[in-house]
Design a protein around this motif. Sequence first.
Motif, mmCIF file in Angstrom:
data_model
loop_
_atom_site.group_PDB
_atom_site.id
_atom_site.type_symbol
_atom_site.label_atom_id
_atom_site.label_comp_id
_atom_site.label_asym_id
_atom_site.label_seq_id
_atom_site.Cartn_x
_atom_site.Cartn_y
_atom_site.Cartn_z
ATOM 1 N N PHE A 77 0.801 -1.215 0.000
ATOM 2 C CA PHE A 77 0.000 0.000 0.000
ATOM 3 C C PHE A 77 0.836 1.269 0.000
ATOM 4 O O PHE A 77 0.346 2.342 -0.318
ATOM 5 C CB PHE A 77 -0.955 0.003 1.199
ATOM 6 N N GLY A 78 2.103 1.176 0.392
ATOM 7 C CA GLY A 78 2.990 2.334 0.390
ATOM 8 C C GLY A 78 2.760 3.286 1.549
ATOM 9 O O GLY A 78 3.190 4.434 1.503
ATOM 10 N N ILE A 79 2.078 2.794 2.595
ATOM 11 C CA ILE A 79 1.808 3.635 3.758
ATOM 12 C C ILE A 79 2.160 2.879 5.036
ATOM 13 O O ILE A 79 2.363 1.664 5.017
ATOM 14 C CB ILE A 79 0.333 4.103 3.807
ATOM 15 N N SER A 80 2.211 3.603 6.151
ATOM 16 C CA SER A 80 2.542 2.973 7.426
ATOM 17 C C SER A 80 1.332 2.216 7.970
ATOM 18 O O SER A 80 0.194 2.429 7.545
ATOM 19 C CB SER A 80 2.990 4.022 8.434
ATOM 20 N N ARG A 81 1.601 1.360 8.929
ATOM 21 C CA ARG A 81 0.534 0.537 9.511
ATOM 22 C C ARG A 81 -0.529 1.380 10.194
ATOM 23 O O ARG A 81 -1.713 1.036 10.184
ATOM 24 C CB ARG A 81 1.125 -0.459 10.503
ATOM 25 N N ILE A 82 -0.133 2.516 10.747
ATOM 26 C CA ILE A 82 -1.067 3.385 11.457
ATOM 27 C C ILE A 82 -2.050 4.014 10.471
ATOM 28 O O ILE A 82 -3.272 3.987 10.677
ATOM 29 C CB ILE A 82 -0.296 4.454 12.254
ATOM 30 N N ASN A 83 -1.508 4.575 9.382
ATOM 31 C CA ASN A 83 -2.376 5.164 8.361
ATOM 32 C C ASN A 83 -3.224 4.098 7.673
ATOM 33 O O ASN A 83 -4.386 4.347 7.340
ATOM 34 C CB ASN A 83 -1.549 5.910 7.316
ATOM 35 N N PHE A 84 -2.658 2.912 7.497
ATOM 36 C CA PHE A 84 -3.414 1.824 6.881
ATOM 37 C C PHE A 84 -4.629 1.476 7.726
ATOM 38 O O PHE A 84 -5.736 1.326 7.208
ATOM 39 C CB PHE A 84 -2.519 0.590 6.704
ATOM 40 N N ARG A 85 -4.433 1.367 9.023
ATOM 41 C CA ARG A 85 -5.534 1.003 9.924
ATOM 42 C C ARG A 85 -6.634 2.063 9.904
ATOM 43 O O ARG A 85 -7.826 1.737 9.847
ATOM 44 C CB ARG A 85 -4.987 0.828 11.341
ATOM 45 N N GLU A 86 -6.233 3.329 9.954
ATOM 46 C CA GLU A 86 -7.218 4.410 9.927
ATOM 47 C C GLU A 86 -7.999 4.415 8.618
ATOM 48 O O GLU A 86 -9.229 4.534 8.613
ATOM 49 C CB GLU A 86 -6.529 5.756 10.111
ATOM 50 N N MET A 87 -7.274 4.289 7.502
ATOM 51 C CA MET A 87 -7.929 4.332 6.193
ATOM 52 C C MET A 87 -8.812 3.110 5.962
ATOM 53 O O MET A 87 -9.883 3.216 5.360
ATOM 54 C CB MET A 87 -6.881 4.467 5.091
ATOM 55 N N ALA A 88 -8.374 1.944 6.444
ATOM 56 C CA ALA A 88 -9.179 0.731 6.281
ATOM 57 C C ALA A 88 -10.460 0.824 7.108
ATOM 58 O O ALA A 88 -11.530 0.400 6.658
ATOM 59 C CB ALA A 88 -8.367 -0.490 6.691
ATOM 60 N N SER A 89 -10.368 1.394 8.292
ATOM 61 C CA SER A 89 -11.555 1.543 9.139
ATOM 62 C C SER A 89 -12.569 2.497 8.510
ATOM 63 O O SER A 89 -13.781 2.310 8.641
ATOM 64 C CB SER A 89 -11.159 2.061 10.522
ATOM 65 N N LYS A 90 -12.071 3.527 7.828
ATOM 66 C CA LYS A 90 -12.954 4.490 7.181
ATOM 67 C C LYS A 90 -13.446 4.012 5.818
ATOM 68 O O LYS A 90 -14.288 4.649 5.197
ATOM 69 C CB LYS A 90 -12.226 5.827 7.012
ATOM 70 N N GLY A 91 -12.885 2.892 5.327
ATOM 71 C CA GLY A 91 -13.287 2.347 4.031
ATOM 72 C C GLY A 91 -12.660 3.072 2.853
ATOM 73 O O GLY A 91 -13.220 3.085 1.758
ATOM 74 N N LEU A 92 -11.498 3.673 3.052
ATOM 75 C CA LEU A 92 -10.838 4.434 1.984
ATOM 76 C C LEU A 92 -9.937 3.578 1.095
ATOM 77 O O LEU A 92 -9.511 4.031 0.045
ATOM 78 C CB LEU A 92 -10.019 5.579 2.598
ATOM 79 N N ILE A 93 -9.654 2.347 1.528
ATOM 80 C CA ILE A 93 -8.800 1.457 0.734
ATOM 81 C C ILE A 93 -9.694 0.408 0.085
ATOM 82 O O ILE A 93 -10.338 -0.380 0.776
ATOM 83 C CB ILE A 93 -7.722 0.786 1.611
ATOM 84 N N PRO A 94 -9.754 0.370 -1.248
ATOM 85 C CA PRO A 94 -10.628 -0.577 -1.933
ATOM 86 C C PRO A 94 -10.210 -2.032 -1.678
ATOM 87 O O PRO A 94 -9.024 -2.366 -1.705
ATOM 88 C CB PRO A 94 -10.454 -0.250 -3.416
ATOM 89 N N GLY A 95 -11.199 -2.872 -1.405
ATOM 90 C CA GLY A 95 -10.941 -4.297 -1.207
ATOM 91 C C GLY A 95 -10.462 -4.667 0.182
ATOM 92 O O GLY A 95 -10.194 -5.828 0.445
ATOM 93 N N VAL A 96 -10.371 -3.714 1.085
ATOM 94 C CA VAL A 96 -9.903 -3.987 2.442
ATOM 95 C C VAL A 96 -10.999 -3.601 3.415
ATOM 96 O O VAL A 96 -11.529 -2.492 3.341
ATOM 97 C CB VAL A 96 -8.603 -3.200 2.763
ATOM 98 N N LYS A 97 -11.339 -4.524 4.305
ATOM 99 C CA LYS A 97 -12.266 -4.159 5.368
ATOM 100 C C LYS A 97 -11.821 -4.810 6.665
ATOM 101 O O LYS A 97 -11.177 -5.855 6.655
ATOM 102 C CB LYS A 97 -13.702 -4.538 5.015
ATOM 103 N N LYS A 98 -12.155 -4.174 7.740
ATOM 104 C CA LYS A 98 -11.723 -4.632 9.049
ATOM 105 C C LYS A 98 -12.478 -5.914 9.417
ATOM 106 O O LYS A 98 -13.683 -6.008 9.240
ATOM 107 C CB LYS A 98 -12.017 -3.533 10.073
ATOM 108 N N ALA A 99 -11.714 -6.890 9.895
ATOM 109 C CA ALA A 99 -12.322 -8.162 10.268
ATOM 110 C C ALA A 99 -13.062 -8.017 11.592
ATOM 111 O O ALA A 99 -12.610 -7.335 12.509
ATOM 112 C CB ALA A 99 -11.258 -9.240 10.402
ATOM 113 N N SER A 100 -14.211 -8.659 11.685
ATOM 114 C CA SER A 100 -14.943 -8.694 12.949
ATOM 115 C C SER A 100 -15.706 -10.012 13.006
ATOM 116 O O SER A 100 -16.360 -10.404 12.032
ATOM 117 C CB SER A 100 -15.902 -7.508 13.070
ATOM 118 N N TRP A 101 -15.611 -10.710 14.114
ATOM 119 C CA TRP A 101 -16.304 -11.986 14.240
ATOM 120 C C TRP A 101 -16.809 -12.217 15.634
ATOM 121 O O TRP A 101 -16.659 -11.480 16.516
ATOM 122 C CB TRP A 101 -15.424 -13.167 13.792
#
Length: 101
Positions: A77-101
């Motif tokens: 993704f070319g970004i740090s883990r912190i920015n990745f987590r924030e962007m994934a939670s907001k749905g800004l990265i296509p094809g990535v969603k936060k796991a919940s079970w």
Amino acid sequence: MAKESLKAKEIKRAKLVAKYADKRAELKKIINSQTADYEAKEAAIIALQKLPLNSNPIRLHNRCKLTGRPKGYMRTFGISRINFREMASKGLIPGVKKASW
């Protein structure tokens, strides 16, 4: 957030690596060849040593494109883990969603 000077230094190094990549590969090919004579290899080694130190690709360091953070970098993704987590939670990265079970 990283200092702007560090980000600029990495960009400068990347440009140097790209500029000297062909020349460096050519000299390495001469050095590693079995058929080249001793004088040619020695001249190639000296020429390689005269190239700028920052033109060596091993000196590059991956940094986050958004913040410049050097650690916790995710290559895909070319970004740090912190920015990745924030962007994934907001749905800004296509094809990535936060796991919940």
